[in-house]
Design an enzyme around this catalytic site. Structure first.
Site, short mmCIF file in Angstrom:
data_model
loop_
_atom_site.label_atom_id
_atom_site.label_comp_id
_atom_site.label_asym_id
_atom_site.label_seq_id
_atom_site.Cartn_x
_atom_site.Cartn_y
_atom_site.Cartn_z
N ASP A 36 0.84 -1.07 0.00
CA ASP A 36 -0.04 -0.07 0.05
C ASP A 36 0.99 1.22 -0.13
O ASP A 36 2.06 1.21 0.60
CB ASP A 36 -0.79 0.03 1.43
CG ASP A 36 -2.31 0.82 1.19
OD1 ASP A 36 -3.10 0.38 0.57
OD2 ASP A 36 -1.98 2.06 1.29
N ASP A 62 4.90 2.38 -4.17
CA ASP A 62 3.93 3.50 -4.73
C ASP A 62 3.91 2.85 -6.49
O ASP A 62 4.91 2.68 -7.11
CB ASP A 62 4.93 4.72 -5.18
CG ASP A 62 4.28 5.84 -6.04
OD1 ASP A 62 3.30 5.43 -6.66
OD2 ASP A 62 4.93 6.78 -6.17
N VAL A 63 2.60 2.14 -6.77
CA VAL A 63 2.71 1.64 -7.85
C VAL A 63 2.83 2.11 -9.26
O VAL A 63 2.98 1.79 -10.31
CB VAL A 63 1.01 1.05 -8.02
CG1 VAL A 63 1.06 -0.08 -6.74
CG2 VAL A 63 0.19 1.99 -7.92
N TYR A 156 -10.37 8.87 -15.78
CA TYR A 156 -10.55 7.44 -15.13
C TYR A 156 -11.10 6.52 -16.12
O TYR A 156 -10.67 5.50 -16.13
CB TYR A 156 -11.28 7.78 -13.91
CG TYR A 156 -11.62 6.52 -13.29
CD1 TYR A 156 -10.54 6.13 -12.04
CD2 TYR A 156 -12.53 5.69 -13.36
CE1 TYR A 156 -10.95 4.94 -11.49
CE2 TYR A 156 -12.78 4.53 -12.58
CZ TYR A 156 -12.19 4.06 -11.55
OH TYR A 156 -12.39 3.15 -10.96
#
Length: 253
Positions: A36, A62-63, A156
């Site tokens: 996370d 941090d993806v 998005y």
């Protein structure tokens, strides 16, 4: 237990659907590497699961950063010697902006977290599965925004449509290697994703809100997690490239 002997990586595990997925996976016998971007949340989850006797590691990740994701995958190998399941759950919302008002900065941020992150995670995972002869399972958490144009703003919506394409293409290309890539497309699920919304475009939000008139009651994170568990498990061995709507029937109205 459905995941006995499996090692699973779950991103965005500190809350919502990721948290419930982590709990279910643990109960079904998986060894876990959970990540996370919020250290307190991931620490709390790891402490909770560890106290129950489950095998779990937590990683701050941090993806949207390639090196951070590579470190996450490496942690699974370091801790357990391998991994079998990758759940790309982390994601953020836009501010409901239409294309007229979305900024390039917002666009880039949404795509970095929702779409480019899949490149960073799936690319090395596929290479790893192939090199080691692992019939890996990848599950991406998308959204009805991946299938329709009236569930969020343009950034998005576009990011999740792209993620749907990544899911299907990965499934097709690597299916012969025994690698599966599927996704869920949740509708209204009670999570804290609204915390990631900034500078909301109220005009666009009002327009998008027209579709909520047909929305069933919100689902729970657990209901979405159960779908992720199914797709990740060997019970879904003949399912590849699927996008499973988890929306109480919203998409059918």
């Amino acid at each position: 237990m459905r995941l006995s002997g499996k090692v699973a990586i779950v991103t965005g595990a500190g809350s919502g659907m990721g948290l419930e997925t982590a709990k279910l996976f643990a109960q079904e016998g998986a060894k876990l590497v959970l990540s996370d971007i919020n250290q307190d949340r991931i620490d709390a989850l790891v402490d909770d699961l560890s106290s129950q006797g489950f095998t779990v590691e937590g990683v701050l990740c941090d993806v949207s950063d390639r090196s951070s994701v590579e470190g996450l995958l490496a942690k699974a190998i370091e801790s357990y010697g391998h991994y079998d399941i990758l759940v790309n759950n982390a994601g953020i919302m836009d501010g409901m902006e239409g294309i007229e008002s979305v900024t390039e900065e917002k666009w880039d941020k949404i795509f970095a977290v929702n779409t480019k992150s899949l490149l960073y995670a799936i690319q090395p995972a596929v290479r790893y599965f192939k090199e080691n002869g692992i019939k890996g399972s990848i599950v991406n958490n998308l959204s009805l925004g991946a299938l329709y144009g009236a569930r969020a703003g343009v950034a998005y919506t576009a990011s999740k449509h792209a993620a749907a394409g990544i899911t299907k293409n990965t499934a097709f290309i690597y299916g012969p290697d025994g690698i599966r890539c599927n996704a869920i497309a949740p509708g209204a699920v009670a999570t804290n994703i609204s915390e990631t919304m900034t500078d909301v475009d109220m005009d666009s939000a009002q327009r998008i809100g027209l579709g909520r008139a047909t929305m069933p009651h919100p689902g729970s994170p657990l209901e979405a997690a159960q779908a992720i568990l199914f797709l990740a498990s060997d019970e879904a061995s003949y399912i590849n490239g699927a996008i499973l709507t988890v929306d109480g029937g919203w998409a059918s109205i």
